[in-house]
Design a protein around this motif. Structure first.
Motif, PDB file in Angstrom:
ATOM      1  N   CYS A  39       0.840  -1.203   0.000  1.00  0.00           N
ATOM      2  CA  CYS A  39       0.000   0.000   0.000  1.00  0.00           C
ATOM      3  C   CYS A  39       0.874   1.251   0.000  1.00  0.00           C
ATOM      4  O   CYS A  39       0.602   2.219  -0.731  1.00  0.00           O
ATOM      5  N   ALA A  40       1.919   1.216   0.817  1.00  0.00           N
ATOM      6  CA  ALA A  40       2.843   2.354   0.877  1.00  0.00           C
ATOM      7  C   ALA A  40       3.533   2.557  -0.471  1.00  0.00           C
ATOM      8  O   ALA A  40       3.729   3.696  -0.922  1.00  0.00           O
ATOM      9  N   ASP A  41       3.888   1.455  -1.140  1.00  0.00           N
ATOM     10  CA  ASP A  41       4.504   1.551  -2.468  1.00  0.00           C
ATOM     11  C   ASP A  41       3.573   2.263  -3.442  1.00  0.00           C
ATOM     12  O   ASP A  41       4.005   3.109  -4.239  1.00  0.00           O
ATOM     13  N   VAL A 100       1.194   4.424  -2.777  1.00  0.00           N
ATOM     14  CA  VAL A 100       1.099   5.852  -2.437  1.00  0.00           C
ATOM     15  C   VAL A 100       2.340   6.594  -2.918  1.00  0.00           C
ATOM     16  O   VAL A 100       2.252   7.676  -3.524  1.00  0.00           O
ATOM     17  N   GLU A 101       3.498   6.026  -2.664  1.00  0.00           N
ATOM     18  CA  GLU A 101       4.752   6.678  -3.055  1.00  0.00           C
ATOM     19  C   GLU A 101       4.840   6.839  -4.567  1.00  0.00           C
ATOM     20  O   GLU A 101       5.292   7.865  -5.075  1.00  0.00           O
ATOM     21  N   LYS A 102       4.408   5.808  -5.296  1.00  0.00           N
ATOM     22  CA  LYS A 102       4.460   5.856  -6.758  1.00  0.00           C
ATOM     23  C   LYS A 102       3.492   6.884  -7.320  1.00  0.00           C
ATOM     24  O   LYS A 102       3.805   7.581  -8.302  1.00  0.00           O
ATOM     25  N   LYS A 103       2.334   7.026  -6.666  1.00  0.00           N
ATOM     26  CA  LYS A 103       1.299   7.910  -7.186  1.00  0.00           C
ATOM     27  C   LYS A 103       1.469   9.353  -6.750  1.00  0.00           C
ATOM     28  O   LYS A 103       1.240  10.288  -7.527  1.00  0.00           O
ATOM     29  N   PHE A 104       1.894   9.575  -5.489  1.00  0.00           N
ATOM     30  CA  PHE A 104       1.926  10.930  -4.950  1.00  0.00           C
ATOM     31  C   PHE A 104       3.283  11.410  -4.459  1.00  0.00           C
ATOM     32  O   PHE A 104       3.592  12.593  -4.545  1.00  0.00           O
ATOM     33  N   GLY A 105       4.080  10.511  -3.885  1.00  0.00           N
ATOM     34  CA  GLY A 105       5.256  10.974  -3.172  1.00  0.00           C
ATOM     35  C   GLY A 105       4.848  11.512  -1.811  1.00  0.00           C
ATOM     36  O   GLY A 105       3.805  11.140  -1.278  1.00  0.00           O
ATOM     37  N   TYR A 106       5.655  12.412  -1.254  1.00  0.00           N
ATOM     38  CA  TYR A 106       5.353  12.980   0.062  1.00  0.00           C
ATOM     39  C   TYR A 106       5.388  14.506  -0.016  1.00  0.00           C
ATOM     40  O   TYR A 106       6.019  15.064  -0.917  1.00  0.00           O
ATOM     41  N   PRO A 107       4.690  15.147   0.928  1.00  0.00           N
ATOM     42  CA  PRO A 107       3.879  14.639   2.028  1.00  0.00           C
ATOM     43  C   PRO A 107       2.477  14.246   1.564  1.00  0.00           C
ATOM     44  O   PRO A 107       2.017  14.663   0.501  1.00  0.00           O
ATOM     45  N   VAL A 108       1.801  13.444   2.412  1.00  0.00           N
ATOM     46  CA  VAL A 108       0.425  13.030   2.129  1.00  0.00           C
ATOM     47  C   VAL A 108      -0.414  13.159   3.397  1.00  0.00           C
ATOM     48  O   VAL A 108       0.112  13.215   4.509  1.00  0.00           O
ATOM     49  N   ASP A 140       7.185  10.783   5.336  1.00  0.00           N
ATOM     50  CA  ASP A 140       8.092   9.740   4.856  1.00  0.00           C
ATOM     51  C   ASP A 140       7.403   8.389   5.009  1.00  0.00           C
ATOM     52  O   ASP A 140       6.270   8.299   5.498  1.00  0.00           O
ATOM     53  N   ARG A 141       8.102   7.332   4.610  1.00  0.00           N
ATOM     54  CA  ARG A 141       7.477   5.999   4.600  1.00  0.00           C
ATOM     55  C   ARG A 141       7.094   5.526   5.997  1.00  0.00           C
ATOM     56  O   ARG A 141       5.985   5.007   6.202  1.00  0.00           O
ATOM     57  N   ASP A 142       7.979   5.702   6.971  1.00  0.00           N
ATOM     58  CA  ASP A 142       7.662   5.281   8.335  1.00  0.00           C
ATOM     59  C   ASP A 142       6.432   6.026   8.852  1.00  0.00           C
ATOM     60  O   ASP A 142       5.556   5.436   9.489  1.00  0.00           O
ATOM     61  N   GLY A 143       6.383   7.334   8.581  1.00  0.00           N
ATOM     62  CA  GLY A 143       5.237   8.124   9.012  1.00  0.00           C
ATOM     63  C   GLY A 143       3.959   7.693   8.316  1.00  0.00           C
ATOM     64  O   GLY A 143       2.883   7.683   8.915  1.00  0.00           O
ATOM     65  N   LEU A 144       4.069   7.319   7.043  1.00  0.00           N
ATOM     66  CA  LEU A 144       2.903   6.874   6.281  1.00  0.00           C
ATOM     67  C   LEU A 144       2.329   5.595   6.872  1.00  0.00           C
ATOM     68  O   LEU A 144       1.115   5.483   7.080  1.00  0.00           O
ATOM     69  N   ILE A 145       3.179   4.618   7.142  1.00  0.00           N
ATOM     70  CA  ILE A 145       2.707   3.353   7.688  1.00  0.00           C
ATOM     71  C   ILE A 145       2.065   3.550   9.059  1.00  0.00           C
ATOM     72  O   ILE A 145       0.996   3.002   9.348  1.00  0.00           O
ATOM     73  N   LYS A 146       2.693   4.376   9.888  1.00  0.00           N
ATOM     74  CA  LYS A 146       2.112   4.653  11.209  1.00  0.00           C
ATOM     75  C   LYS A 146       0.764   5.369  11.070  1.00  0.00           C
ATOM     76  O   LYS A 146      -0.206   5.038  11.771  1.00  0.00           O
ATOM     77  N   SER A 147       0.674   6.333  10.175  1.00  0.00           N
ATOM     78  CA  SER A 147      -0.568   7.076   9.977  1.00  0.00           C
ATOM     79  C   SER A 147      -1.681   6.157   9.477  1.00  0.00           C
ATOM     80  O   SER A 147      -2.838   6.271   9.894  1.00  0.00           O
TER      81      SER A 147
END
Length: 398
Positions: free
Chosen positions: A173-175, A177-185, A203-210
Protein backbone atom coordinates in the motif's frame (compact mmCIF):
# COMPACT_ATOMS: atom_id res chain seq x y z
CA UNK A 1 -51.05 23.81 19.92
CA UNK A 2 -47.29 23.23 20.11
CA UNK A 3 -45.42 20.98 17.69
CA UNK A 4 -43.70 18.05 19.41
CA UNK A 5 -40.06 18.20 18.28
CA UNK A 6 -37.72 15.37 19.28
CA UNK A 7 -34.04 16.34 19.22
CA UNK A 8 -31.82 13.25 18.84
CA UNK A 9 -28.14 13.40 19.77
CA UNK A 10 -25.21 11.35 21.05
CA UNK A 11 -24.98 7.84 19.62
CA UNK A 12 -22.34 5.17 19.03
CA UNK A 13 -19.74 7.45 17.50
CA UNK A 14 -16.31 8.83 18.33
CA UNK A 15 -17.93 12.25 17.88
CA UNK A 16 -20.49 11.51 20.60
CA UNK A 17 -19.47 14.35 22.90
CA UNK A 18 -19.40 16.89 20.07
CA UNK A 19 -22.97 15.89 19.24
CA UNK A 20 -24.05 16.60 22.83
CA UNK A 21 -22.51 20.07 22.68
CA UNK A 22 -24.13 20.87 19.33
CA UNK A 23 -27.55 19.63 20.48
CA UNK A 24 -27.56 21.52 23.78
CA UNK A 25 -26.62 24.70 21.89
CA UNK A 26 -29.47 24.20 19.43
CA UNK A 27 -32.12 23.32 22.02
CA UNK A 28 -31.30 26.50 23.94
CA UNK A 29 -32.02 28.54 20.80
CA UNK A 30 -35.21 26.82 19.61
CA UNK A 31 -38.58 28.57 19.72
CA UNK A 32 -40.11 27.30 22.99
CA UNK A 33 -43.45 28.97 22.23
CA UNK A 34 -43.86 27.04 18.97
CA UNK A 35 -42.18 23.75 19.84
CA UNK A 36 -42.41 21.31 22.70
CA UNK A 37 -38.78 20.22 22.74
CA UNK A 38 -38.19 16.58 23.63
CA UNK A 39 -34.48 15.78 24.14
CA UNK A 40 -33.60 12.20 23.18
CA UNK A 41 -30.07 11.22 24.17
CA UNK A 42 -28.56 8.13 22.55
CA UNK A 43 -25.88 6.48 24.66
CA UNK A 44 -22.73 4.96 23.25
CA UNK A 45 -24.53 1.61 23.60
CA UNK A 46 -27.43 2.87 21.42
CA UNK A 47 -29.90 3.19 24.29
CA UNK A 48 -32.42 6.05 24.11
CA UNK A 49 -33.19 8.29 27.12
CA UNK A 50 -35.33 11.37 27.55
CA UNK A 51 -35.65 13.93 30.35
CA UNK A 52 -35.49 17.66 31.01
CA UNK A 53 -31.99 17.52 32.52
CA UNK A 54 -30.62 16.43 29.16
CA UNK A 55 -30.95 20.05 28.04
CA UNK A 56 -28.33 21.22 30.57
CA UNK A 57 -24.71 20.79 29.47
CA UNK A 58 -23.53 20.65 33.09
CA UNK A 59 -25.57 17.48 33.66
CA UNK A 60 -23.17 15.53 31.43
CA UNK A 61 -20.31 15.77 33.91
CA UNK A 62 -21.67 12.54 35.40
CA UNK A 63 -23.63 10.70 32.73
CA UNK A 64 -24.39 7.67 34.92
CA UNK A 65 -26.05 9.92 37.49
CA UNK A 66 -27.82 11.85 34.73
CA UNK A 67 -29.39 8.75 33.20
CA UNK A 68 -30.79 7.66 36.56
CA UNK A 69 -32.92 10.81 36.47
CA UNK A 70 -34.06 10.18 32.90
CA UNK A 71 -36.46 7.72 31.27
CA UNK A 72 -35.31 5.03 28.87
CA UNK A 73 -37.52 5.23 25.81
CA UNK A 74 -38.22 3.96 22.30
CA UNK A 75 -40.01 5.27 19.21
CA UNK A 76 -43.02 3.34 17.93
CA UNK A 77 -45.51 3.96 15.16
CA UNK A 78 -49.11 3.29 16.11
CA UNK A 79 -52.47 4.43 14.79
CA UNK A 80 -50.93 6.57 12.10
CA UNK A 81 -48.53 8.54 14.31
CA UNK A 82 -45.14 8.22 15.98
CA UNK A 83 -44.97 8.03 19.74
CA UNK A 84 -42.17 8.05 22.28
CA UNK A 85 -42.93 5.45 24.95
CA UNK A 86 -41.19 4.00 27.98
CA UNK A 87 -38.77 1.19 27.20
CA UNK A 88 -39.43 -0.43 30.59
CA UNK A 89 -43.20 -0.39 30.71
CA UNK A 90 -45.20 0.16 33.88
CA UNK A 91 -47.85 -2.37 34.80
CA UNK A 92 -50.32 0.38 35.59
CA UNK A 93 -50.84 3.78 34.02
CA UNK A 94 -49.82 5.16 30.66
CA UNK A 95 -46.44 4.37 29.13
CA UNK A 96 -46.76 7.16 26.60
CA UNK A 97 -44.17 9.91 27.03
CA UNK A 98 -45.22 12.03 24.08
CA UNK A 99 -46.45 12.00 20.52
CA UNK A 100 -43.71 13.10 18.10
CA UNK A 101 -44.43 15.30 15.09
CA UNK A 102 -40.89 15.80 13.78
CA UNK A 103 -37.34 14.72 14.62
CA UNK A 104 -34.24 16.89 14.60
CA UNK A 105 -31.07 14.73 14.50
CA UNK A 106 -28.05 16.70 15.74
CA UNK A 107 -25.50 13.92 15.48
CA UNK A 108 -21.98 13.56 14.19
CA UNK A 109 -20.05 10.61 12.82
CA UNK A 110 -20.59 6.96 12.00
CA UNK A 111 -23.77 5.07 12.90
CA UNK A 112 -25.76 8.30 13.22
CA UNK A 113 -24.79 10.93 10.61
CA UNK A 114 -24.09 8.40 7.86
CA UNK A 115 -27.69 7.59 6.96
CA UNK A 116 -28.27 4.89 9.57
CA UNK A 117 -30.33 7.08 11.90
CA UNK A 118 -32.00 8.82 8.96
CA UNK A 119 -33.09 5.43 7.62
CA UNK A 120 -34.60 4.55 10.98
CA UNK A 121 -36.59 7.79 11.06
CA UNK A 122 -37.68 7.33 7.45
CA UNK A 123 -38.90 3.81 8.21
CA UNK A 124 -41.04 5.32 10.97
CA UNK A 125 -42.37 7.79 8.38
CA UNK A 126 -41.39 10.56 10.78
CA UNK A 127 -40.40 13.92 9.25
CA UNK A 128 -36.78 14.69 10.13
CA UNK A 129 -34.45 17.62 9.69
CA UNK A 130 -31.38 17.47 7.48
CA UNK A 131 -30.08 15.32 4.66
CA UNK A 132 -31.88 12.14 3.63
CA UNK A 133 -30.42 8.63 3.75
CA UNK A 134 -28.48 8.80 0.47
CA UNK A 135 -27.07 12.30 0.88
CA UNK A 136 -26.06 11.48 4.47
CA UNK A 137 -24.28 8.29 3.40
CA UNK A 138 -22.48 9.97 0.51
CA UNK A 139 -21.46 12.93 2.66
CA UNK A 140 -19.98 10.65 5.31
CA UNK A 141 -17.99 8.51 2.87
CA UNK A 142 -15.18 10.78 1.73
CA UNK A 143 -14.16 8.45 -1.08
CA UNK A 144 -17.62 8.08 -2.62
CA UNK A 145 -18.11 11.82 -2.27
CA UNK A 146 -14.88 12.45 -4.18
CA UNK A 147 -15.85 10.03 -6.95
CA UNK A 148 -19.26 11.63 -7.45
CA UNK A 149 -17.96 15.20 -7.35
CA UNK A 150 -15.08 14.39 -9.69
CA UNK A 151 -17.45 12.74 -12.18
CA UNK A 152 -19.55 15.92 -12.18
CA UNK A 153 -16.51 18.14 -12.80
CA UNK A 154 -16.01 19.54 -9.31
CA UNK A 155 -12.38 20.14 -8.25
CA UNK A 156 -11.20 17.48 -5.79
CA UNK A 157 -7.80 15.99 -4.99
CA UNK A 158 -6.99 12.50 -6.25
CA UNK A 159 -6.59 9.78 -3.63
CA UNK A 160 -5.82 6.13 -2.89
CA UNK A 161 -8.35 4.00 -1.02
CA UNK A 162 -7.42 1.09 1.23
CA UNK A 163 -9.39 -1.44 3.27
CA UNK A 164 -8.53 -3.08 6.59
CA UNK A 165 -7.94 -6.48 5.00
CA UNK A 166 -4.92 -4.93 3.25
CA UNK A 167 -3.14 -4.29 6.55
CA UNK A 168 -1.06 -7.44 6.09
CA UNK A 169 0.16 -5.91 2.79
CA UNK A 170 0.74 -2.43 4.16
CA UNK A 171 4.16 -2.15 2.51
CA UNK A 172 2.53 -2.70 -0.88
CA UNK A 173 0.00 0.00 0.00
CA UNK A 174 2.84 2.35 0.88
CA UNK A 175 4.50 1.55 -2.47
CA UNK A 176 1.32 2.53 -4.29
CA UNK A 177 1.10 5.85 -2.44
CA UNK A 178 4.75 6.68 -3.06
CA UNK A 179 4.46 5.86 -6.76
CA UNK A 180 1.30 7.91 -7.19
CA UNK A 181 1.93 10.93 -4.95
CA UNK A 182 5.26 10.97 -3.17
CA UNK A 183 5.35 12.98 0.06
CA UNK A 184 3.88 14.64 2.03
CA UNK A 185 0.42 13.03 2.13
CA UNK A 186 -2.66 13.21 4.31
CA UNK A 187 -4.10 9.99 5.75
CA UNK A 188 -7.67 9.91 7.02
CA UNK A 189 -10.47 7.48 7.90
CA UNK A 190 -13.05 7.51 5.12
CA UNK A 191 -16.08 8.01 7.37
CA UNK A 192 -15.10 10.23 10.30
CA UNK A 193 -14.97 13.95 11.00
CA UNK A 194 -13.70 16.35 13.68
CA UNK A 195 -10.09 15.55 12.65
CA UNK A 196 -10.32 12.14 14.36
CA UNK A 197 -7.69 9.74 12.99
CA UNK A 198 -6.30 12.25 10.48
CA UNK A 199 -2.56 12.85 10.21
CA UNK A 200 0.16 14.02 7.84
CA UNK A 201 2.95 11.72 6.70
CA UNK A 202 6.28 13.04 5.43
CA UNK A 203 8.09 9.74 4.86
CA UNK A 204 7.48 6.00 4.60
CA UNK A 205 7.66 5.28 8.33
CA UNK A 206 5.24 8.12 9.01
CA UNK A 207 2.90 6.87 6.28
CA UNK A 208 2.71 3.35 7.69
CA UNK A 209 2.11 4.65 11.21
CA UNK A 210 -0.57 7.08 9.98
CA UNK A 211 -2.32 4.30 8.07
CA UNK A 212 -2.30 2.00 11.10
CA UNK A 213 -3.64 4.83 13.29
CA UNK A 214 -6.43 5.62 10.81
CA UNK A 215 -7.44 1.95 10.61
CA UNK A 216 -8.02 2.04 14.38
CA UNK A 217 -11.07 4.24 13.69
CA UNK A 218 -12.37 2.85 10.40
CA UNK A 219 -12.11 -0.23 8.20
CA UNK A 220 -11.52 2.00 5.18
CA UNK A 221 -9.07 4.87 4.79
CA UNK A 222 -7.86 7.16 2.05
CA UNK A 223 -4.55 8.82 1.34
CA UNK A 224 -4.27 12.00 -0.69
CA UNK A 225 -1.46 14.42 -1.54
CA UNK A 226 -0.94 17.18 1.02
CA UNK A 227 -1.26 20.76 -0.16
CA UNK A 228 2.00 22.21 1.16
CA UNK A 229 1.06 25.89 1.13
CA UNK A 230 -2.52 25.49 2.27
CA UNK A 231 -5.27 27.90 3.16
CA UNK A 232 -8.40 26.27 4.54
CA UNK A 233 -11.75 27.91 3.86
CA UNK A 234 -15.17 26.77 5.09
CA UNK A 235 -18.57 27.76 3.78
CA UNK A 236 -22.02 26.74 4.98
CA UNK A 237 -25.06 26.18 2.76
CA UNK A 238 -28.74 26.14 3.73
CA UNK A 239 -31.61 24.95 1.54
CA UNK A 240 -32.55 21.91 -0.52
CA UNK A 241 -32.06 20.60 -4.06
CA UNK A 242 -34.47 23.19 -5.45
CA UNK A 243 -32.95 26.27 -3.86
CA UNK A 244 -29.96 26.95 -1.62
CA UNK A 245 -27.76 29.83 -0.50
CA UNK A 246 -24.24 30.13 0.85
CA UNK A 247 -23.05 31.76 4.06
CA UNK A 248 -20.02 33.97 4.46
CA UNK A 249 -16.67 32.17 4.25
CA UNK A 250 -14.45 31.50 7.24
CA UNK A 251 -10.76 30.74 7.61
CA UNK A 252 -9.86 28.50 10.58
CA UNK A 253 -6.71 29.70 12.37
CA UNK A 254 -4.13 27.29 13.65
CA UNK A 255 -3.54 27.64 17.39
CA UNK A 256 -0.17 25.85 17.09
CA UNK A 257 2.33 24.93 14.41
CA UNK A 258 0.58 21.62 13.74
CA UNK A 259 -0.30 20.84 10.12
CA UNK A 260 -3.90 19.79 10.86
CA UNK A 261 -6.39 21.27 13.29
CA UNK A 262 -6.84 18.66 16.00
CA UNK A 263 -10.01 17.54 17.76
CA UNK A 264 -8.84 19.41 20.88
CA UNK A 265 -8.24 22.65 18.97
CA UNK A 266 -11.71 22.44 17.44
CA UNK A 267 -13.70 21.61 20.54
CA UNK A 268 -11.64 21.92 23.73
CA UNK A 269 -9.19 24.72 23.17
CA UNK A 270 -11.57 27.64 23.28
CA UNK A 271 -10.89 28.64 26.84
CA UNK A 272 -13.25 28.19 29.78
CA UNK A 273 -16.32 28.33 27.58
CA UNK A 274 -14.97 26.20 24.77
CA UNK A 275 -16.76 23.04 25.84
CA UNK A 276 -20.18 24.65 25.59
CA UNK A 277 -19.53 26.61 22.43
CA UNK A 278 -18.19 23.71 20.37
CA UNK A 279 -17.03 24.73 16.91
CA UNK A 280 -18.02 28.31 17.72
CA UNK A 281 -15.01 28.49 20.07
CA UNK A 282 -12.47 27.72 17.33
CA UNK A 283 -10.30 30.67 16.36
CA UNK A 284 -11.26 31.84 12.91
CA UNK A 285 -11.29 34.77 10.57
CA UNK A 286 -14.81 35.75 9.49
CA UNK A 287 -14.95 36.78 6.73
CA UNK A 288 -11.98 34.84 5.39
CA UNK A 289 -9.01 36.79 4.07
CA UNK A 290 -9.40 35.84 0.42
CA UNK A 291 -10.01 37.76 -2.76
CA UNK A 292 -13.51 38.62 -3.91
CA UNK A 293 -13.07 36.28 -6.88
CA UNK A 294 -12.01 33.39 -4.61
CA UNK A 295 -14.95 34.04 -2.29
CA UNK A 296 -17.45 33.99 -5.15
CA UNK A 297 -15.90 30.82 -6.60
CA UNK A 298 -16.08 29.03 -3.25
CA UNK A 299 -19.64 30.14 -2.48
CA UNK A 300 -20.80 29.08 -5.95
CA UNK A 301 -19.06 25.71 -5.71
CA UNK A 302 -20.55 25.17 -2.25
CA UNK A 303 -24.13 25.71 -3.45
CA UNK A 304 -23.64 23.67 -6.62
CA UNK A 305 -22.11 20.73 -4.73
CA UNK A 306 -24.85 20.90 -2.08
CA UNK A 307 -27.59 20.71 -4.70
CA UNK A 308 -25.78 18.07 -6.79
CA UNK A 309 -25.45 15.75 -3.79
CA UNK A 310 -29.12 16.25 -2.89
CA UNK A 311 -28.49 17.82 0.52
CA UNK A 312 -31.10 19.36 2.76
CA UNK A 313 -30.99 21.63 5.79
CA UNK A 314 -27.62 23.07 6.77
CA UNK A 315 -24.22 21.72 5.75
CA UNK A 316 -20.67 23.00 5.91
CA UNK A 317 -18.38 22.43 2.94
CA UNK A 318 -14.65 22.63 3.56
CA UNK A 319 -12.32 23.89 0.85
CA UNK A 320 -8.56 24.01 0.30
CA UNK A 321 -6.70 26.70 -1.59
CA UNK A 322 -3.25 25.80 -2.91
CA UNK A 323 -1.43 29.08 -2.36
CA UNK A 324 1.27 28.11 -4.88
CA UNK A 325 -1.13 27.53 -7.76
CA UNK A 326 -4.26 29.39 -6.54
CA UNK A 327 -6.27 26.23 -7.26
CA UNK A 328 -9.36 25.64 -5.14
CA UNK A 329 -10.42 22.11 -4.11
CA UNK A 330 -13.47 20.77 -2.30
CA UNK A 331 -12.12 18.86 0.68
CA UNK A 332 -15.27 17.40 2.25
CA UNK A 333 -18.90 18.07 3.12
CA UNK A 334 -20.28 17.91 6.65
CA UNK A 335 -23.98 17.06 6.42
CA UNK A 336 -24.52 17.92 10.11
CA UNK A 337 -21.70 20.35 10.95
CA UNK A 338 -20.50 21.04 14.46
CA UNK A 339 -22.67 23.73 16.10
CA UNK A 340 -24.74 23.53 12.88
CA UNK A 341 -22.36 26.22 11.59
CA UNK A 342 -24.63 28.88 13.11
CA UNK A 343 -21.73 31.32 13.54
CA UNK A 344 -21.34 31.52 9.75
CA UNK A 345 -24.98 32.57 9.43
CA UNK A 346 -24.89 35.03 12.29
CA UNK A 347 -22.08 36.77 10.41
CA UNK A 348 -24.55 37.16 7.55
CA UNK A 349 -27.27 38.55 9.80
CA UNK A 350 -29.23 35.31 10.26
CA UNK A 351 -29.82 34.61 13.96
CA UNK A 352 -29.57 31.03 15.24
CA UNK A 353 -33.32 30.64 16.04
CA UNK A 354 -34.16 31.72 12.47
CA UNK A 355 -31.66 29.22 11.04
CA UNK A 356 -33.16 26.39 13.11
CA UNK A 357 -36.66 27.36 11.99
CA UNK A 358 -35.53 27.33 8.35
CA UNK A 359 -34.16 23.80 8.78
CA UNK A 360 -37.39 22.57 10.34
CA UNK A 361 -39.50 24.09 7.57
CA UNK A 362 -37.29 22.45 4.93
CA UNK A 363 -37.87 19.09 6.61
CA UNK A 364 -41.63 19.58 6.61
CA UNK A 365 -41.53 20.60 2.94
CA UNK A 366 -39.65 17.41 2.01
CA UNK A 367 -42.11 15.27 3.94
CA UNK A 368 -45.07 16.90 2.21
CA UNK A 369 -43.46 16.26 -1.17
CA UNK A 370 -42.79 12.64 -0.21
CA UNK A 371 -46.45 12.10 0.59
CA UNK A 372 -47.27 12.70 -3.08
CA UNK A 373 -45.17 9.70 -4.15
CA UNK A 374 -46.74 6.23 -4.46
CA UNK A 375 -44.99 3.67 -2.25
CA UNK A 376 -47.53 0.88 -2.77
CA UNK A 377 -48.88 -0.95 -5.79
CA UNK A 378 -52.24 -2.71 -5.58
CA UNK A 379 -52.12 -6.01 -7.44
CA UNK A 380 -53.89 -8.83 -5.53
CA UNK A 381 -50.89 -11.20 -5.77
CA UNK A 382 -51.37 -12.42 -2.20
CA UNK A 383 -55.05 -13.19 -2.88
CA UNK A 384 -53.81 -16.14 -4.96
CA UNK A 385 -52.85 -17.86 -1.72
CA UNK A 386 -50.68 -20.96 -2.05
CA UNK A 387 -50.68 -21.09 -5.82
CA UNK A 388 -47.08 -19.89 -5.85
CA UNK A 389 -45.84 -22.88 -3.89
CA UNK A 390 -42.50 -22.93 -2.09
CA UNK A 391 -40.71 -21.37 -5.09
CA UNK A 392 -42.76 -18.18 -4.99
CA UNK A 393 -42.95 -16.13 -8.16
CA UNK A 394 -39.88 -17.87 -9.65
CA UNK A 395 -41.96 -20.96 -10.28
CA UNK A 396 -44.85 -19.07 -11.81
CA UNK A 397 -45.50 -17.67 -15.26
CA UNK A 398 -44.91 -14.10 -14.05
Amino acid sequence: MKINLAVLFGGRSVEHEVSVISAVQAMASMNKEKYNIIPVYMTKKSEFFTGEKLMDINSYKDISALLKECTECVFVRSEGKVQLIRQKMKKFGSNLISDVDIAFPIVHGTNVEDGALQGYLQTLDLPYVGCDVLASAVGMDKYIMKILLKEAGFPVLDCCRFSAFELDKIDECADKVEKKFGYPVIVKPINLGSSVGISKAKDRDGLIKSMEDAFAFSDRILVEPAVVKLKEINCSVVGDSESAEASVCEEPVQATDEDILSFEQKYVGGGKSGGSKGMASLKRKIPAEISKEQEETIRTLAVDAFRYLGCNGVTRIDFMIDMETDKIYINEINTIPGSLAFYLWEAKGVKYPALLEKMIQLAMKRHRQGEKINYTFDNNILSMGGSFGAKGSKGSKF
